[in-house]
Design a protein around this motif. Structure first.
Motif, PDB file in Angstrom:
ATOM      1  N   ARG A 269       0.827  -1.208   0.000  1.00 31.83           N
ATOM      2  CA  ARG A 269       0.000   0.000   0.000  1.00 31.83           C
ATOM      3  C   ARG A 269       0.861   1.259   0.000  1.00 31.83           C
ATOM      4  NH1 ARG A 269      -2.806  -1.384   3.905  1.00 31.83           N
ATOM      5  NH2 ARG A 269      -1.872  -0.209   5.611  1.00 31.83           N
ATOM      6  N   TRP A 270       1.926   1.276   0.807  1.00 36.49           N
ATOM      7  CA  TRP A 270       2.820   2.423   0.831  1.00 36.49           C
ATOM      8  C   TRP A 270       3.558   2.587  -0.501  1.00 36.49           C
ATOM      9  CZ3 TRP A 270       3.135   6.512   3.790  1.00 36.49           C
ATOM     10  CH2 TRP A 270       2.605   6.457   5.071  1.00 36.49           C
ATOM     11  N   GLN A 271       3.918   1.475  -1.113  1.00 38.06           N
ATOM     12  CA  GLN A 271       4.605   1.565  -2.395  1.00 38.06           C
ATOM     13  C   GLN A 271       3.701   2.198  -3.443  1.00 38.06           C
ATOM     14  OE1 GLN A 271       5.428  -2.184  -4.299  1.00 38.06           O
ATOM     15  NE2 GLN A 271       7.256  -1.402  -5.287  1.00 38.06           N
ATOM     16  N   SER A 272       2.447   1.788  -3.458  1.00 38.32           N
ATOM     17  CA  SER A 272       1.500   2.367  -4.413  1.00 38.32           C
ATOM     18  C   SER A 272       1.284   3.852  -4.148  1.00 38.32           C
ATOM     19  CB  SER A 272       0.176   1.611  -4.336  1.00 38.32           C
ATOM     20  OG  SER A 272      -0.782   2.175  -5.203  1.00 38.32           O
ATOM     21  N   ALA A 273       1.165   4.230  -2.866  1.00 39.69           N
ATOM     22  CA  ALA A 273       0.966   5.643  -2.531  1.00 39.69           C
ATOM     23  C   ALA A 273       2.178   6.480  -2.914  1.00 39.69           C
ATOM     24  CB  ALA A 273       0.668   5.780  -1.033  1.00 39.69           C
ATOM     25  N   ALA A 274       3.375   5.958  -2.677  1.00 38.35           N
ATOM     26  CA  ALA A 274       4.579   6.704  -3.041  1.00 38.35           C
ATOM     27  C   ALA A 274       4.696   6.860  -4.549  1.00 38.35           C
ATOM     28  CB  ALA A 274       5.816   5.992  -2.489  1.00 38.35           C
ATOM     29  N   ALA A 275       4.303   5.824  -5.301  1.00 33.37           N
ATOM     30  CA  ALA A 275       4.358   5.915  -6.760  1.00 33.37           C
ATOM     31  C   ALA A 275       3.429   6.995  -7.288  1.00 33.37           C
ATOM     32  CB  ALA A 275       4.009   4.563  -7.381  1.00 33.37           C
ATOM     33  N   LYS A 285       5.709   6.247 -13.535  1.00 33.19           N
ATOM     34  CA  LYS A 285       4.549   6.099 -12.657  1.00 33.19           C
ATOM     35  C   LYS A 285       3.641   4.984 -13.161  1.00 33.19           C
ATOM     36  CE  LYS A 285       2.576   9.757 -11.071  1.00 33.19           C
ATOM     37  NZ  LYS A 285       1.752  10.999 -10.929  1.00 33.19           N
ATOM     38  N   ASP A 286       3.408   4.922 -14.483  1.00 28.14           N
ATOM     39  CA  ASP A 286       2.573   3.847 -15.022  1.00 28.14           C
ATOM     40  C   ASP A 286       3.205   2.483 -14.787  1.00 28.14           C
ATOM     41  OD1 ASP A 286       0.840   5.781 -15.863  1.00 28.14           O
ATOM     42  OD2 ASP A 286       1.562   5.830 -17.930  1.00 28.14           O
ATOM     43  N   ALA A 287       4.548   2.407 -14.913  1.00 26.89           N
ATOM     44  CA  ALA A 287       5.224   1.133 -14.668  1.00 26.89           C
ATOM     45  C   ALA A 287       5.080   0.713 -13.205  1.00 26.89           C
ATOM     46  CB  ALA A 287       6.696   1.239 -15.054  1.00 26.89           C
ATOM     47  N   LEU A 288       5.215   1.668 -12.281  1.00 26.66           N
ATOM     48  CA  LEU A 288       5.061   1.353 -10.865  1.00 26.66           C
ATOM     49  C   LEU A 288       3.635   0.941 -10.531  1.00 26.66           C
ATOM     50  CD1 LEU A 288       7.228   4.183  -9.253  1.00 26.66           C
ATOM     51  CD2 LEU A 288       7.806   1.764  -9.479  1.00 26.66           C
ATOM     52  N   LEU A 289       2.667   1.598 -11.149  1.00 23.33           N
ATOM     53  CA  LEU A 289       1.276   1.239 -10.897  1.00 23.33           C
ATOM     54  C   LEU A 289       0.955  -0.147 -11.451  1.00 23.33           C
ATOM     55  CD1 LEU A 289      -0.538   4.633 -11.560  1.00 23.33           C
ATOM     56  CD2 LEU A 289      -0.030   3.551  -9.365  1.00 23.33           C
ATOM     57  N   ALA A 290       1.538  -0.487 -12.626  1.00 26.21           N
ATOM     58  CA  ALA A 290       1.330  -1.835 -13.165  1.00 26.21           C
ATOM     59  C   ALA A 290       1.929  -2.885 -12.236  1.00 26.21           C
ATOM     60  CB  ALA A 290       1.940  -1.930 -14.563  1.00 26.21           C
ATOM     61  N   ALA A 291       3.140  -2.610 -11.731  1.00 20.16           N
ATOM     62  CA  ALA A 291       3.748  -3.538 -10.777  1.00 20.16           C
ATOM     63  C   ALA A 291       2.919  -3.620  -9.496  1.00 20.16           C
ATOM     64  CB  ALA A 291       5.173  -3.105 -10.458  1.00 20.16           C
ATOM     65  N   SER A 292       2.364  -2.475  -9.072  1.00 20.94           N
ATOM     66  CA  SER A 292       1.527  -2.475  -7.872  1.00 20.94           C
ATOM     67  C   SER A 292       0.277  -3.312  -8.085  1.00 20.94           C
ATOM     68  CB  SER A 292       1.153  -1.041  -7.494  1.00 20.94           C
ATOM     69  OG  SER A 292       0.273  -1.004  -6.397  1.00 20.94           O
ATOM     70  N   GLY A 293      -0.299  -3.244  -9.286  1.00 18.97           N
ATOM     71  CA  GLY A 293      -1.472  -4.063  -9.574  1.00 18.97           C
ATOM     72  C   GLY A 293      -1.162  -5.549  -9.551  1.00 18.97           C
TER      73      GLY A 293
END
Length: 367
Positions: A269-275, A285-293
């Motif tokens: 959750r923190w990783q997604s918020a930081a991204a 940002k899109d790459a981090l959100l894809a990894a978060s998903g």
């Protein structure tokens, strides 16, 4: 789910803090908080803002993710930690070590290799769910030694449960032993004593059994390794007449620290918020959100995050041999997009991490 940096991490806290580093961090936060509160109560002159800004810049100028204070602490530790004291591997708790010889074919068959990894992931997920705080460590070593044209392989699996983490550590060790027994032939062993370092050089150490070793920490590897990264690093990519890296004695070790389910979810959750909050590059940002998903989906399915420390040791009979082996290992790592940090000044401690004794080391022992 394996990651060298799973979830959100404050850089200065990523690999543990010594007492001196903890004092520096607390002092920095205290001074900053007092300055901020005083500025709110009584607006100071502009010169004070300039002085505070200059001091903050001096403290926080970071070549990479580390501050000046942390660089000083790391330098001090590298001077003082050139040896491996007994306290490094003598942490209180329950530790068990087994030799593991996988069933025939899992490294060559991609489907059986995936089944092997899934079985190991289930064991890590189980160990993560046995405590509310992280602490259980699973350490896997693989040694490949050339002897008259033949390669001898030895693989060990060690589990360490710190004292006071759970009430019955023997129950966890017994359950994990049953999980690992499904992977291949499992035999309890007692690790050999650690050899002493009798000589040091630029990037290598000579042990008391006469051989030279150079150890690197793996700081990054590709996501597209297809599960055969250990095979590539240890065996090369072809026969002896085609692969220049064939025939080198190597040791590879991975220290797994599975995070409890609650902490894994909080970390994701923190990783997604930081991204979303701190990344300005839209593509990143899109790459981090894809990894978060992907991480979110895996956590929903019952997976957990696993913090990794991976180390590679190359061997030689002379300093020239180990220097050449280190160079060829770097070429192999570049070829497969693996990043190595040879940990200058800490070769003895780094070598310990490629032995079964690395299972009981504290996180942050080797920086």
């Amino acid at each position: 789910m394996y990651s060298l940096t799973p979830g959100y991490r404050v850089p200065a806290l990523q690999r543990g803090l010594s007492p001196a580093e903890t004092l520096l961090t607390k002092g920095h936060l205290t001074v900053g908080g007092v300055a901020l509160l005083s500025a709110v109560v009584v607006p100071p002159p502009l010169a004070v803002f300039g002085a505070v800004g200059a001091a903050a810049a001096l403290i926080n100028i970071s070549p990479g993710p580390r501050s000046v204070g942390r660089w000083a602490a790391v330098g001090y530790r590298r001077l003082c930690e050139r040896t491996a004291p007994a306290s490094m591997t003598g942490r209180p708790g329950a530790t068990a070590t087994w030799t593991l010889y996988p069933h025939h074919g899992p490294l060559q068959d991609p489907y059986r290799r995936a089944e092997f990894h899934d079985a190991l992931a289930r064991a890590l997920t189980f160990s993560a769910g046995q405590a509310r705080t992280p602490g259980i460590q699973v350490h896997v070593t693989h040694h490949a030694a050339m002897d008259e044209g033949y390669t001898t392989h030895t693989q060990t699996v060690s589990v360490h449960v710190p004292k006071g983490l759970v009430g019955q550590p023997e129950r966890i060790l017994g359950t994990l032993e049953g999980e690992f027994a499904r992977l291949g032939d499992l035999t309890p062993v007692e690790p050999a004593p650690l050899p002493a370092v009798v000589e040091r050089g630029p990037g290598w150490a000579r042990l008391d059994h006469g051989r030279y070793a150079a150890t690197a920490r793996i700081t990054a590897w590709p996501d597209t390794a297809d599960g055969d990264l250990m095979q590539r690093l240890l065996l090369g990519d072809g026969p002896a007449d085609q692969d220049p890296h064939y025939g080198t004695d190597r040791s590879l070790a991975v220290l797994y620290r599975p995070l409890p389910v609650v902490q894994a979810r909080r970390s994701a959750r923190w990783q997604s918020a930081a991204a979303e909050a701190w990344t300005t590059d839209q593509v990143k940002k899109d790459a981090l959100l894809a990894a978060s998903g992907t991480t979110h989906g895996a956590l929903v399915q019952g997976a957990t995050l696993v913090d990794l420390d991976a180390y590679l040791t190359v061997w030689g009979d002379t300093p020239e041999d180990v220097t050449d082996a280190r160079w060829r290992a770097s070429l192999t790592a570049d070829r497969h997009r693996v990043r190595l940090d040879w940990l200058t000044g800490q070769q003895h401690r780094a070598y310990v991490m490629t032995t079964p004794h690395g299972a009981s080391t504290r996180k942050g022992t080797v920086l």
